[in-house]
Design an enzyme around this catalytic site. Structure first.
Site, mmCIF file in Angstrom:
data_model
loop_
_atom_site.group_PDB
_atom_site.id
_atom_site.type_symbol
_atom_site.label_atom_id
_atom_site.label_comp_id
_atom_site.label_asym_id
_atom_site.label_seq_id
_atom_site.Cartn_x
_atom_site.Cartn_y
_atom_site.Cartn_z
ATOM 1 N N LEU A 51 0.849 -0.789 0.082
ATOM 2 C CA LEU A 51 0.051 0.112 0.214
ATOM 3 C C LEU A 51 0.879 1.393 0.151
ATOM 4 O O LEU A 51 2.164 0.990 0.735
ATOM 5 C CB LEU A 51 -1.274 0.242 1.535
ATOM 6 C CG LEU A 51 -2.001 -0.852 1.257
ATOM 7 C CD1 LEU A 51 -2.916 -0.781 2.133
ATOM 8 C CD2 LEU A 51 -3.262 -1.358 0.013
ATOM 9 N N ASP A 52 0.502 2.261 -0.479
ATOM 10 C CA ASP A 52 1.339 3.329 -0.431
ATOM 11 C C ASP A 52 1.087 4.059 0.647
ATOM 12 O O ASP A 52 0.723 3.960 1.327
ATOM 13 C CB ASP A 52 0.428 4.899 -1.084
ATOM 14 C CG ASP A 52 -0.142 4.224 -3.065
ATOM 15 O OD1 ASP A 52 1.189 3.996 -3.040
ATOM 16 O OD2 ASP A 52 -0.517 4.971 -3.536
ATOM 17 N N LYS A 53 2.617 4.722 0.811
ATOM 18 C CA LYS A 53 2.367 4.837 2.723
ATOM 19 C C LYS A 53 1.698 5.923 3.246
ATOM 20 O O LYS A 53 1.666 5.956 3.803
ATOM 21 C CB LYS A 53 3.755 5.852 2.560
ATOM 22 C CG LYS A 53 4.205 7.295 3.749
ATOM 23 C CD LYS A 53 5.281 7.775 4.249
ATOM 24 C CE LYS A 53 5.606 8.669 4.853
ATOM 25 N NZ LYS A 53 6.882 9.556 4.676
#
Length: 486
Positions: A51-53
């Site tokens: 997942l993106d940050k």
């Protein structure tokens, strides 16, 4: 950690990743990702997807080779069904379900409902590309709220959440669906709500003290707020009007607030009061407001103390230089070590003895020396004393009673050289500094030069998750765990 973990069995671990934490460490000198943090508590984890940050929600890790192979095949074949929720301040022009395609990627969108003056939208990526949902939402005319990289309106956080994931269990063959509840920040879009929600999954009843607000990174420039078992300690880095301070007090919503002004021009003394107990990693520490330059416990070293606590130290010896109130020593002693705590201040060492007693540890079974660290090290070397673990966490700047000035960036190498004669072969050095201008690469180069061929391995760590860092800022804490050759 129960609020963080959504599902766990022999093969899988699924967590509700907070917004603002990377899936894994992006480079050697970056803070840990959720993967590294979890791996210290759940060995043998494997990353199956990312997942993106700034995206929150369901993240699944493999625990066995069987799970890794099965889930990797399912992700590759697009057989894993992922559902996201997002907020936008522009209504999609198309009704019902519709698809956006570009660059070999495809996302299915559907308007769920109006959400106050915003719109709650469901997204299901049928492929997996970097920033796919974010790019497709922007291309479709409704950029995600908080996604300024893709022309979204600024908000408390990126309003994108991995709501659910569905796949075939690698062992049972059954369809399994794991869900993460909708973030509270989606309801009121408040930065304080987002700050609290970020931290809540990270702590359980074993730790009730942490940084609640970390300045601009949490949407509150020039102020930090630390929570000590519900008592809030507010530090202002800029002189602000009383009405601004009162507004923050009201937002925090508790009368248990102690404040301090910490600017270049002045440092006020907060209200004192009796010491009280907080818990960190299951250990008890005594806290005092208004008793010096700190409350008695530096939260930013929490993960390093946890690591000591979980080491096999029975029958081992630990030397804690610049011990302050002996928090490191307590963790090591609780793990079975015999500790030696050295600090120039007798008062702080007495405080440290209180911390020992608060954890059922007898201070008389350990050593406390109120003396200059360099003087102590020279005497210990002459007596040929050795310790299995040596902790170096000196102040950035200090002056001894005889006028000796210690400045971390200038004198740290001399400190390490003084420690090597008392370090056991095959032992460990914990070397830490909060000197902002002493960057990790410089510290590592200094350590490699000072330790030389005695260095077997070196590992970098920095601030824990609750000490968030805003874009453009740098982490101030640099720590290296050094393993010496046997």
């Amino acid at each position: 950690m129960s609020a963080l973990i959504l599902y766990e069995d022999e093969h899988l671990l699924a967590v509700n990743k907070p917004s603002g934490i990377n899936t894994h460490r992006p480079d050697r000198y970056a803070p840990q990702g959720i993967y590294e943090w979890l791996s210290q508590r759940h060995p043998q984890l494997s990353i199956l997807h990312r997942l993106d940050k700034d995206t929150s929600g369901v993240l699944v890790f493999g625990k066995t080779a069987r799970a890794n192979q099965s889930l990797t095949q399912q992700f590759t074949a697009h057989k894993v069904r992922k559902t996201y929720l997002l907020l936008a301040d522009i209504r999609p022009t198309r009704g019902g379900r519709f698809y956006t395609k570009s660059g070999g990627a495809e996302t299915e969108f559907e308007l769920v409902q109006p959400h106050s003056r915003y719109f709650l939208i469901q997204a299901r990526p049928t492929t997996g590309k970097t920033h796919q949902i974010r790019r497709h939402a922007a291309a479709s005319g409704f950029p995600i709220l908080g996604d300024v990289e893709y022309e979204g309106t600024p908000a408390a956080r990126l309003m994108l959440h991995a709501r659910a994931i569905e796949f075939t269990h690698p062992a049972t063959g059954e369809t399994i669906k794991i869900e993460a509840s909708v973030p509270a920040a989606f309801e009121d879009l408040d930065v304080l709500t987002a700050a609290r929600e970020f931290r809540e999954p990270l702590f359980d009843d074993q730790t009730n003290c942490y940084r609640l607000i970390s300045g601009a990174a949490d949407g509150f420039p020039n102020v930090t707020v630390d929570s000590y078992a519900g008592k809030l300690f507010v530090q202002w880095q800029r002189d602000v009007p009383e009405d601004v301070r009162q507004a923050l007090r009201e937002r925090l919503g508790t009368p248990a607030v102690v404040e301090q002004m910490v600017t270049r021009q002045k440092r006020t003394k907060p209200e004192s009061g009796a010491r009280f107990t907080v818990r960190e990693n299951g250990l008890n520490y005594l806290i005092g407001f208004g008793e010096g330059y700190s409350t008695g416990l530096f939260f930013d070293q929490r993960e390093n103390r946890r690591r000591l606590l979980e080491m096999k130290l029975a029958g081992k010896s630990v030397l804690n230089c610049f011990a302050y109130t002996c928090a490191f020593s307590v963790a090591a002693a609780k793990a079975g070590a015999v500790t030696t705590s050295v600090d120039l201040s007798r008062n702080y060492l007495e405080w440290g003895k209180e911390n020992f007693r608060a954890n059922g540890l007898n201070p008389a079974a350990h050593e406390f020396a109120a003396v200059d660290v360099f003087q102590w090290l020279r005497g210990a070397a002459r007596r040929q004393r050795r310790w299995d673990v040596v902790i170096l966490d000196p102040p950035t700047f200090s002056t001894t009673k005889n006028g000796r000035v210690f400045q971390a960036e200038r004198d740290y190498r001399e400190l390490v050289a003084a420690v090597l004669p008392v370090a056991q072969p095959g032992g460990i050095l914990l070397c830490s500094t909060n000197q902002r201008t002493f960057r990790p690469r410089q510290v590592e180069a200094m350590l490699r030069e000072a330790v030389g061929r005695l260095m077997e391995s070196v590992e970098f760590v920095t601030l824990p998750f609750d000490f968030r860092v805003a874009p453009g800022e740098q982490s101030y804490l640099t720590t290296f765990w050094v393993r010496l050759a046997a």
